[in-house]
Design an enzyme around this catalytic site. Sequence first.
Site, PDB file in Angstrom:
ATOM      1  N   GLN A  91     -23.192  61.893  -1.551  1.00  0.00           N
ATOM      2  CA  GLN A  91     -23.079  62.541  -2.862  1.00  0.00           C
ATOM      3  C   GLN A  91     -23.330  64.044  -2.719  1.00  0.00           C
ATOM      4  O   GLN A  91     -24.400  64.465  -2.253  1.00  0.00           O
ATOM      5  CB  GLN A  91     -24.066  61.970  -3.883  1.00  0.00           C
ATOM      6  CG  GLN A  91     -23.767  62.536  -5.276  1.00  0.00           C
ATOM      7  CD  GLN A  91     -24.770  62.142  -6.349  1.00  0.00           C
ATOM      8  OE1 GLN A  91     -25.964  62.361  -6.184  1.00  0.00           O
ATOM      9  NE2 GLN A  91     -24.302  61.568  -7.444  1.00  0.00           N
ATOM     10  N   TYR A 100     -26.185  68.535 -14.047  1.00  0.00           N
ATOM     11  CA  TYR A 100     -26.085  69.557 -12.999  1.00  0.00           C
ATOM     12  C   TYR A 100     -24.800  70.377 -13.180  1.00  0.00           C
ATOM     13  O   TYR A 100     -24.111  70.233 -14.187  1.00  0.00           O
ATOM     14  CB  TYR A 100     -26.197  68.901 -11.616  1.00  0.00           C
ATOM     15  CG  TYR A 100     -27.521  68.199 -11.434  1.00  0.00           C
ATOM     16  CD1 TYR A 100     -28.712  68.939 -11.403  1.00  0.00           C
ATOM     17  CD2 TYR A 100     -27.612  66.816 -11.343  1.00  0.00           C
ATOM     18  CE1 TYR A 100     -29.950  68.294 -11.264  1.00  0.00           C
ATOM     19  CE2 TYR A 100     -28.842  66.175 -11.207  1.00  0.00           C
ATOM     20  CZ  TYR A 100     -30.006  66.926 -11.164  1.00  0.00           C
ATOM     21  OH  TYR A 100     -31.221  66.299 -11.037  1.00  0.00           O
TER      22      TYR A 100
HETATM   23  C1  LIG Z   1     -35.807  58.300  -8.002  1.00  0.00           C
HETATM   24  C2  LIG Z   1     -34.453  58.521  -8.594  1.00  0.00           C
HETATM   25  C3  LIG Z   1     -33.618  59.482  -8.049  1.00  0.00           C
HETATM   26  C4  LIG Z   1     -32.316  59.660  -8.537  1.00  0.00           C
HETATM   27  N1  LIG Z   1     -31.479  60.577  -7.935  1.00  0.00           N
HETATM   28  C5  LIG Z   1     -30.189  60.664  -8.299  1.00  0.00           C
HETATM   29  C6  LIG Z   1     -29.268  61.476  -7.571  1.00  0.00           C
HETATM   30  O1  LIG Z   1     -29.599  62.114  -6.568  1.00  0.00           O
HETATM   31  N2  LIG Z   1     -27.982  61.514  -8.006  1.00  0.00           N
HETATM   32  C7  LIG Z   1     -27.547  60.798  -9.094  1.00  0.00           C
HETATM   33  O2  LIG Z   1     -26.360  60.860  -9.448  1.00  0.00           O
HETATM   34  N3  LIG Z   1     -28.392  59.993  -9.793  1.00  0.00           N
HETATM   35  C8  LIG Z   1     -29.681  59.901  -9.412  1.00  0.00           C
HETATM   36  N4  LIG Z   1     -30.527  59.042 -10.079  1.00  0.00           N
HETATM   37  C9  LIG Z   1     -29.978  58.129 -11.089  1.00  0.00           C
HETATM   38  C10 LIG Z   1     -29.631  56.775 -10.432  1.00  0.00           C
HETATM   39  O3  LIG Z   1     -28.480  56.901  -9.604  1.00  0.00           O
HETATM   40  C11 LIG Z   1     -29.373  55.654 -11.460  1.00  0.00           C
HETATM   41  O4  LIG Z   1     -28.365  56.072 -12.332  1.00  0.00           O
HETATM   42  C12 LIG Z   1     -30.646  55.319 -12.232  1.00  0.00           C
HETATM   43  O5  LIG Z   1     -31.718  55.043 -11.341  1.00  0.00           O
HETATM   44  C13 LIG Z   1     -30.454  54.086 -13.123  1.00  0.00           C
HETATM   45  O6  LIG Z   1     -30.119  52.957 -12.366  1.00  0.00           O
HETATM   46  P1  LIG Z   1     -31.186  51.758 -12.099  1.00  0.00           P
HETATM   47  O7  LIG Z   1     -31.642  51.290 -13.433  1.00  0.00           O
HETATM   48  O8  LIG Z   1     -30.442  50.729 -11.343  1.00  0.00           O
HETATM   49  O9  LIG Z   1     -32.333  52.385 -11.327  1.00  0.00           O
HETATM   50  C14 LIG Z   1     -31.853  58.887  -9.630  1.00  0.00           C
HETATM   51  C15 LIG Z   1     -32.718  57.944 -10.202  1.00  0.00           C
HETATM   52  C16 LIG Z   1     -33.991  57.748  -9.699  1.00  0.00           C
HETATM   53  C17 LIG Z   1     -34.869  56.679 -10.292  1.00  0.00           C
END
Ligand SMILES: Cc1cc2nc3c(=O)[nH]c(=O)nc-3n(C[C@H](O)[C@H](O)[C@H](O)COP(=O)(O)O)c2cc1C
Length: 370
Positions: A108, A188
């Site tokens: 990414q 972003y």
């Molecule tokens: C610790 C953490 C870091 C994340 N970093 C990114 C990232 O670098 N890029 C991105 O597009 N989304 C990022 N997200 C969003 C996640 O990709 C995802 O959309 C979010 O965790 C919800 O999904 P889940 O309920 O399965 O955790 C992050 C989320 C968390 C919890």
Amino acid sequence: MPVNTSEVSPVPSLFSPVSLGKIELANRIVMAPLTRVRAGSSGIPGDLMVEYYRQRASVGMIITEGTYPDHASQGYVGEPGIATDEQAAGWQRVFEAVHAEGGRIVLQIMHAGRGTHPDINGGRRILAPSAIAIDNKTFTEKGEQPYPVPEAMTTAEIRAAVEDFVAAARRAIEAGADGVEIHGANGYLLQEFLSPAANQRTDGYGGSPHNRARFVVEVVTAVAQAVGAERVGLRISPEVDLGDVFETDRDDVLATYGTLLDQLRPLGLAYLSVLHAEPGGDLVQELRRRFDGKLIVNSGPFGGQTTREQALQQIEAGHADAVAVGRALIANPDLVERWQGGHPENEPRPELFYGPGAEGYTDYPFLEAA
Ligand SMILES: Cc1cc2nc3c(=O)[nH]c(=O)nc-3n(C[C@H](O)[C@H](O)[C@H](O)COP(=O)(O)O)c2cc1C
């Protein structure tokens, strides 16, 4: 009434294979991009990151954490980069480890835009569509500080940013990535251009939905031309409430993302990844029609974390071709096996999401050891 099953297309299962462009996935569980800030000040992935991604290679495809294309675009202390050959060499070790386990991995590429601070990006300038600060604070090398007012990008700086994305994508593919994902989500730089709140420009990159979509179209098109559209995905998060993008007007959201996807459709990208509270709802499904390609969905941040039941349902209902899973995969490196067998899961430890070391990163137990 008896059904002639030969005429009914089979409902795909979460555990069935799928192709996203050139990338062949063994199952439809995709590791969501997750910033974990373990790359140190060099931004070079090291042994710890190699091990973390290797552990999770049984998902259909890993999407790496957001990775900066040039130093000024770094959004977090400890974030990895793909701005230099040394950083690419670190990623090459990650890609090789995942491939050795039979996995797939895309990088990414994330430009933080105004979502950073000079005490994060090494004192470099902070660039955004318009000189409007995020009304919040961020964690810097010197503790929590308010987001600074960014500088509005010149046309030359917009062109340079497009080239930075292209150079980063080339490095990633040359280092062995199966593809790249352009980060157009979560407030972003790319979403800042799309947003009528963050983008107050009066030139060809601001104003109408078509103009606000221009920069994202240029980035994705240039990257697709450089490395092949079938290796490029785009992540978007229409209406997400992050980074003061305030996409609250549904008509404007539909017009902006609609024109974006109308222009991207002919490229034939590997996939579109959409983060939205209602993957099966009108907006996401309309955007899917406009894109006319493979769709990955994720609804997590609007409630609890993505569950097995949600993921199964989203595929079986035909809402998407694959599901991005974040926190459950942080806590369960062997999540595919657990979900397939209905086994219990480890609980994530959020206080260690952004820690510096192995704790809460590579020490979550596998099934046999649980
Ligand atoms: C610790 C953490 C870091 C994340 N970093 C990114 C990232 O670098 N890029 C991105 O597009 N989304 C990022 N997200 C969003 C996640 O990709 C995802 O959309 C979010 O965790 C919800 O999904 P889940 O309920 O399965 O955790 C992050 C989320 C968390 C919890």
